[in-house]
Each structure stands twice: as C-alpha cells, then as structure tokens.
Design an enzyme around this catalytic site. Structure first.
Site, PDB file in Angstrom:
ATOM      1  N   ARG A 100       8.890   6.883   6.139  1.00 57.08           N
ATOM      2  CA  ARG A 100       8.210   5.820   6.886  1.00 57.08           C
ATOM      3  C   ARG A 100       8.960   5.683   8.209  1.00 57.08           C
ATOM      4  O   ARG A 100      10.108   5.231   8.246  1.00 57.08           O
ATOM      5  CB  ARG A 100       8.241   4.509   6.090  1.00 57.08           C
ATOM      6  CG  ARG A 100       7.548   3.323   6.776  1.00 57.08           C
ATOM      7  CD  ARG A 100       7.649   2.090   5.877  1.00 57.08           C
ATOM      8  NE  ARG A 100       7.211   0.884   6.529  1.00 57.08           N
ATOM      9  CZ  ARG A 100       5.987   0.381   6.460  1.00 57.08           C
ATOM     10  NH1 ARG A 100       5.071   1.025   5.768  1.00 57.08           N
ATOM     11  NH2 ARG A 100       5.677  -0.748   7.069  1.00 57.08           N
TER      12      ARG A 100
ATOM     13  N   HIS B   3      -1.599   6.176   8.665  1.00 57.94           N
ATOM     14  CA  HIS B   3      -1.178   5.426   7.478  1.00 57.94           C
ATOM     15  C   HIS B   3      -2.039   5.870   6.293  1.00 57.94           C
ATOM     16  O   HIS B   3      -2.808   5.084   5.732  1.00 57.94           O
ATOM     17  CB  HIS B   3      -1.336   3.931   7.728  1.00 57.94           C
ATOM     18  CG  HIS B   3      -0.483   3.070   6.855  1.00 57.94           C
ATOM     19  ND1 HIS B   3       0.253   3.561   5.795  1.00 57.94           N
ATOM     20  CD2 HIS B   3      -0.248   1.716   6.880  1.00 57.94           C
ATOM     21  CE1 HIS B   3       0.893   2.572   5.206  1.00 57.94           C
ATOM     22  NE2 HIS B   3       0.610   1.450   5.843  1.00 57.94           N
TER      23      HIS B   3
ATOM     24  N   GLN C 271      -2.006   3.901   2.746  1.00 59.68           N
ATOM     25  CA  GLN C 271      -2.704   2.621   2.765  1.00 59.68           C
ATOM     26  C   GLN C 271      -4.210   2.835   2.696  1.00 59.68           C
ATOM     27  O   GLN C 271      -4.918   2.127   1.973  1.00 59.68           O
ATOM     28  CB  GLN C 271      -2.353   1.842   4.032  1.00 59.68           C
ATOM     29  CG  GLN C 271      -3.105   0.526   4.174  1.00 59.68           C
ATOM     30  CD  GLN C 271      -2.774  -0.466   3.083  1.00 59.68           C
ATOM     31  OE1 GLN C 271      -1.615  -0.821   2.893  1.00 59.68           O
ATOM     32  NE2 GLN C 271      -3.782  -0.938   2.362  1.00 59.68           N
TER      33      GLN C 271
ATOM     34  N   ASP D 128      -6.394  -5.551  11.010  1.00 62.61           N
ATOM     35  CA  ASP D 128      -4.942  -5.356  10.959  1.00 62.61           C
ATOM     36  C   ASP D 128      -4.330  -6.218  12.053  1.00 62.61           C
ATOM     37  O   ASP D 128      -5.034  -6.750  12.914  1.00 62.61           O
ATOM     38  CB  ASP D 128      -4.604  -3.871  11.159  1.00 62.61           C
ATOM     39  CG  ASP D 128      -3.156  -3.536  10.823  1.00 62.61           C
ATOM     40  OD1 ASP D 128      -2.451  -4.407  10.276  1.00 62.61           O
ATOM     41  OD2 ASP D 128      -2.724  -2.410  11.125  1.00 62.61           O
TER      42      ASP D 128
ATOM     43  N   CYS E  30      -4.388  -4.750   5.447  1.00 63.09           N
ATOM     44  CA  CYS E  30      -3.300  -3.990   4.828  1.00 63.09           C
ATOM     45  C   CYS E  30      -2.028  -4.823   4.658  1.00 63.09           C
ATOM     46  O   CYS E  30      -1.120  -4.401   3.937  1.00 63.09           O
ATOM     47  CB  CYS E  30      -3.011  -2.726   5.629  1.00 63.09           C
ATOM     48  SG  CYS E  30      -2.469  -3.008   7.319  1.00 63.09           S
TER      49      CYS E  30
ATOM     50  N   ARG F  67      -1.932   0.109  -3.671  1.00 63.50           N
ATOM     51  CA  ARG F  67      -0.963   1.019  -3.064  1.00 63.50           C
ATOM     52  C   ARG F  67      -0.162   1.719  -4.169  1.00 63.50           C
ATOM     53  O   ARG F  67       0.107   2.924  -4.095  1.00 63.50           O
ATOM     54  CB  ARG F  67      -0.010   0.242  -2.143  1.00 63.50           C
ATOM     55  CG  ARG F  67      -0.576  -0.196  -0.811  1.00 63.50           C
ATOM     56  CD  ARG F  67      -0.764   0.970   0.143  1.00 63.50           C
ATOM     57  NE  ARG F  67       0.488   1.653   0.430  1.00 63.50           N
ATOM     58  CZ  ARG F  67       1.351   1.283   1.375  1.00 63.50           C
ATOM     59  NH1 ARG F  67       1.106   0.200   2.117  1.00 63.50           N
ATOM     60  NH2 ARG F  67       2.448   1.983   1.603  1.00 63.50           N
TER      61      ARG F  67
END
Length: 306
Positions: free
Chosen positions: A103, A130, A133, A225, A265, A293
């Site tokens: 990450r 991502h 996600q 988001d 998310c 997730r």
C-alpha cells in the site's frame, strides 16, 4: 507463471467473476464456522507506506483465517525507507515470503516490485488504483442487486484511484458507468481512453459529465469517495470549494432509482462528499462493503498464493 494484481485491467471478466464467486464461498464458510486453511504454511509480507485501517486489518485477519502468516512491514522499519532500491527489496523478500501486498503512493513502484519479484504482488492501494476495494464493491453490489450485468453505476467526486479502478471493473463486467467530476478533477487520460475502449467492446455506456444530477439519473448504484485523498491534505480547503455541488445528499438521490444503493470506501468525511443522513440511511450497505474487503481479498490471496 506467477500472476499479480496490480490494476483492475489485469483481470478479465471471467477472472473477476471467479474471484467474486470464491469470495462468496469463503464468506459463507466464515459465517458458518467452516475452517478453510487453504494457505497453511504460506506467508504474506504487507508493506505500508500509507496509513491504513481496513487494508491492514482485513489482509492480516484474512491470512490468519486462511491458515497463513501475515507480516506487517512498515516502510519506516524497512531498508526501503532508508533508500534501498525497490528492486533489491523485491529480490530479498521473494526469498522469504510467498506473496507481498503493498500500500503505497506510486503505481510505478508497485509495477517495479512486480517486475523484479518472483512471488505474487498485490496492490493494496496506490494513487492510481485501488483494485481490492473495487472487488469488495462489486461483491457488495451483487449481494444487494443479485446481478451485475446491465446495472447502471454512477461515481460522484474526484477522478482518483477509486474512480479509475471502478470504471474499468464495471465496464469490463457489462455495466453502464456514469462519472461526474469537476472539470479539473477528471481521471487521467489513460482511464478515460480505457473506459471508452471497454464500453465499445462490451456494448455498454460510458458517460462523463460535470453534473452530478445528470450522472445519477435512474442509476442503480451511487459511489463516492473523499474529495482529498491521502497526500492531498494541503489541498483540502481548495477542494471543498471546487467540489461544491458534488455532495451525495437526499436531493441528489431523488434523481436515482428508488432502490438505488450508495457505496463509500471509507473513511468518510460526513458533511462533505456525503451527508450524515445519507451515510446512516445506507450504513448497512456501506459497512457490509467494508466487511467484504476481508472476503474479496481472501479470494485474491487464494487465487494468487495457493
């Protein structure tokens, strides 16, 4: 040949559905106390250059539930944080581990890691993508709507990593995608071009606009988001002004279908990109999305490491 998950267009429609089907199975087994130690004896290195709640906990717990061993590797504790080339880190860790989740900020770093490493690399988040996600989002959408093909999905907000991965995934699966960003915050040209390419290939709609009202008309799913992602904290004040009118709120939802679902998310900035009222009204779905997730990433781990 080893396989990585670096970006959503690494996956075909069949591969995405295969991951989602396995995720459903693993979730069922998890809920019914059925052990599935499919990665017994396997180890996953988890490199973090960005802070995390969901990514760290879901990967760590996921590996444990699969019978494997997760190792948290902060960049502050690795030589990579003191200037060791990522190529050297990749070669060393490939001799100790069975896979790496990273990450970080730069998509290029993830691509370089994967190019040199001899073990699977999973993109846990970069500034460009991502994918983990979005797999959880797709899993959640299918749970709530029972289908994916033919659904209409709207994304409202910054043309960021979520927007990029989401539009690629949804168009790959035969979903119509409507994106609303301010004119200065559109996705990079690569993703816009990819979106049109996939839409033409799969006979679906890909529409971009600066109007949230236009984007959400009669859609089945609305995704949003934060307006300022990690690393953009200094832009927060400017972005609040630039994103005025891009809030997911009660008025905007009147234009969507009555049974539309809202996804985020997380973490959410309540009162900015989404109102507290709407987040709470869709909290069951949003926090199921967060839980997914765990299950979606377990499926990715099994596919790549087993």
């Amino acid at each position: 040949m080893k396989k990585d998950l670096l970006r959503m267009d690494n996956l075909s429609k069949e591969e995405i559905l295969d991951i989602l089907n396995l995720a459903d199975q693993l979730k069922y087994e998890n809920k019914h106390g059925i052990e599935h130690h499919l990665l017994k004896g396997k180890s996953l290195g988890m490199i973090f250059e960005k802070a995390s709640t969901r990514t760290r906990v879901s990967f760590e717990v996921g590996m444990y539930e699969l019978g494997g061993h997760p190792l948290f590797l902060s960049s502050k504790d690795l030589q990579i944080g003191r200037g060791e080339p990522i190529q050297d880190t990749a070669r060393v860790l490939s001799r100790y581990l069975d896979g790496i989740m990273i990450r970080t900020f730069s998509q290029k770093d993830v691509e370089t890691l994967a190019k040199v490493a001899s073990i699977p690399i999973i993109n846990g988040l970069t500034d460009d993508e991502h994918p983990c996600q979005v797999l959880a989002d797709l899993m959640t959408i299918r749970e709530k709507k029972l289908i994916l093909d033919g659904l209409k999905v709207a994304y409202i907000g910054d043309g960021n990593n979520m927007c990029n991965s989401l539009l690629v995934a949804c168009l790959t699966l035969g979903m119509d995608v409507f994106i609303a960003n301010p004119s200065d915050y559109k996705p990079p040209a690569y993703y816009i071009n990819k979106g049109h390419e996939l839409a033409n290939k799969n006979g679906v709609s890909f529409f971009m606009t600066t109007s949230p009202e236009e984007a959400v008309k009669d859609v089945d799913v609305i995704v949003t988001d934060v307006w300022a992602s990690m690393g953009q904290e200094e832009e927060c004040d400017k972005r609040r002004i630039d994103f005025d009118g891009y809030q997911v709120n009660k008025k905007l939802l009147t234009l969507a279908k009555e049974d539309t679902i809202v996804l985020h998310c997380l973490p959410a900035h309540r009162g900015e990109e989404i109102t507290n009222e709407i987040l709470e009204a869709h909290a069951d779905t949003i926090f199921e999305e967060a839980e997914n997730r765990l299950h979606a990433q377990k499926a990715v781990l099994v596919k790549l490491l087993k």
